[in-house]
Scaffold this motif. Structure first.
Motif, PDB file in Angstrom:
ATOM      1  N   VAL A   5       0.898  -1.252   0.082  1.00  0.00           N
ATOM      2  CA  VAL A   5       0.083  -0.094  -0.147  1.00  0.00           C
ATOM      3  C   VAL A   5       0.831   1.253  -0.055  1.00  0.00           C
ATOM      4  O   VAL A   5       1.901   1.274   0.483  1.00  0.00           O
ATOM      5  CB  VAL A   5      -0.953   0.055   1.260  1.00  0.00           C
ATOM      6  N   HIS A   6       0.406   2.169  -0.819  1.00  0.00           N
ATOM      7  CA  HIS A   6       1.275   3.491  -0.864  1.00  0.00           C
ATOM      8  C   HIS A   6       0.871   4.211   0.438  1.00  0.00           C
ATOM      9  O   HIS A   6      -0.114   4.486   0.663  1.00  0.00           O
ATOM     10  CB  HIS A   6       1.124   4.227  -2.156  1.00  0.00           C
ATOM     11  N   ARG A   7       2.067   4.693   0.961  1.00  0.00           N
ATOM     12  CA  ARG A   7       1.978   5.608   2.102  1.00  0.00           C
ATOM     13  C   ARG A   7       3.188   7.011   1.927  1.00  0.00           C
ATOM     14  O   ARG A   7       3.830   6.784   1.066  1.00  0.00           O
ATOM     15  CB  ARG A   7       2.123   5.007   3.290  1.00  0.00           C
ATOM     16  N   LYS A   8       3.029   7.768   2.879  1.00  0.00           N
ATOM     17  CA  LYS A   8       4.224   8.683   2.785  1.00  0.00           C
ATOM     18  C   LYS A   8       4.714   8.574   4.101  1.00  0.00           C
ATOM     19  O   LYS A   8       4.219   8.150   5.285  1.00  0.00           O
ATOM     20  CB  LYS A   8       3.333  10.012   3.317  1.00  0.00           C
ATOM     21  N   THR A  67       2.605   7.341   7.010  1.00  0.00           N
ATOM     22  CA  THR A  67       1.042   7.634   7.255  1.00  0.00           C
ATOM     23  C   THR A  67       0.210   7.961   5.708  1.00  0.00           C
ATOM     24  O   THR A  67       1.094   7.704   4.962  1.00  0.00           O
ATOM     25  CB  THR A  67       0.820   8.906   8.208  1.00  0.00           C
ATOM     26  N   SER A  68      -0.795   8.113   5.918  1.00  0.00           N
ATOM     27  CA  SER A  68      -1.675   8.396   4.573  1.00  0.00           C
ATOM     28  C   SER A  68      -0.936   9.684   4.071  1.00  0.00           C
ATOM     29  O   SER A  68      -0.522  10.677   5.038  1.00  0.00           O
ATOM     30  CB  SER A  68      -2.981   8.426   4.864  1.00  0.00           C
ATOM     31  N   ARG A  71      -3.207  12.443   6.118  1.00  0.00           N
ATOM     32  CA  ARG A  71      -2.619  12.912   7.320  1.00  0.00           C
ATOM     33  C   ARG A  71      -1.259  13.692   7.135  1.00  0.00           C
ATOM     34  O   ARG A  71      -0.994  14.395   7.940  1.00  0.00           O
ATOM     35  CB  ARG A  71      -2.467  11.777   8.195  1.00  0.00           C
ATOM     36  N   ASP A  94       7.618   8.940  -0.527  1.00  0.00           N
ATOM     37  CA  ASP A  94       6.730   8.051  -1.238  1.00  0.00           C
ATOM     38  C   ASP A  94       7.350   6.537  -0.749  1.00  0.00           C
ATOM     39  O   ASP A  94       8.464   6.400  -0.935  1.00  0.00           O
ATOM     40  CB  ASP A  94       6.389   7.992  -2.437  1.00  0.00           C
ATOM     41  N   GLY A 100      -1.110  -1.874   5.373  1.00  0.00           N
ATOM     42  CA  GLY A 100      -1.395  -0.431   5.234  1.00  0.00           C
ATOM     43  C   GLY A 100      -2.357  -0.052   6.132  1.00  0.00           C
ATOM     44  O   GLY A 100      -2.419   1.344   6.429  1.00  0.00           O
ATOM     45  N   GLU A 101      -3.446  -0.742   6.607  1.00  0.00           N
ATOM     46  CA  GLU A 101      -4.461  -0.274   7.458  1.00  0.00           C
ATOM     47  C   GLU A 101      -3.785   0.154   8.797  1.00  0.00           C
ATOM     48  O   GLU A 101      -4.368   1.046   9.436  1.00  0.00           O
ATOM     49  CB  GLU A 101      -5.377  -1.458   7.845  1.00  0.00           C
TER      50      GLU A 101
END
Length: 103
Positions: A5-8, A67-68, A71, A94, A100-101
């Motif tokens: 899952v893509h996050r920051k 985080t997303s 956010r 990135d 990812g949850e």
């Protein structure tokens, strides 16, 4: 195959006395998982600095969070005005994560 899952990923260097403030600001925008790491020293615009381990005056820490994007944007909006008042260095990358949850 396991789905990524893509996050920051946020990396923020801040004066150690501001660590609790930064943690509270992150928590306020929903970033509930983070790590704060002490640093030994470095060099920036104002020259070399080193944490002497005694006075705490020169100490900095590294705040790490995944985080997303929403956010991350909210935290930038929240603390952005403080960048001119305090010596804060922030970078965002990135990343892809498992589970990812959680982020």
């Amino acid at each position: 195959m396991t789905e990524l899952v893509h996050r920051k990923r946020l990396e923020i260097i801040v004066d150690t006395p501001l660590a609790d403030w930064l943690a509270d600001e992150a928590d306020a925008v929903g970033i509930t998982h983070f790590t704060i790491v002490p640093t030994l020293g470095g060099k920036g615009t104002h020259g070399r600095w080193r944490d002497d381990g005694v006075s705490g005056a020169g100490g900095k820490c590294l705040f790490l969070a995944v985080t997303s994007a929403a956010r991350a944007d909210a935290l930038i909006e929240q603390i952005g005005p403080k960048f001119s008042d305090y010596r804060i260095v922030m970078d965002i990358a990135d990343v892809q994560v498992l589970r990812g949850e959680r982020f």
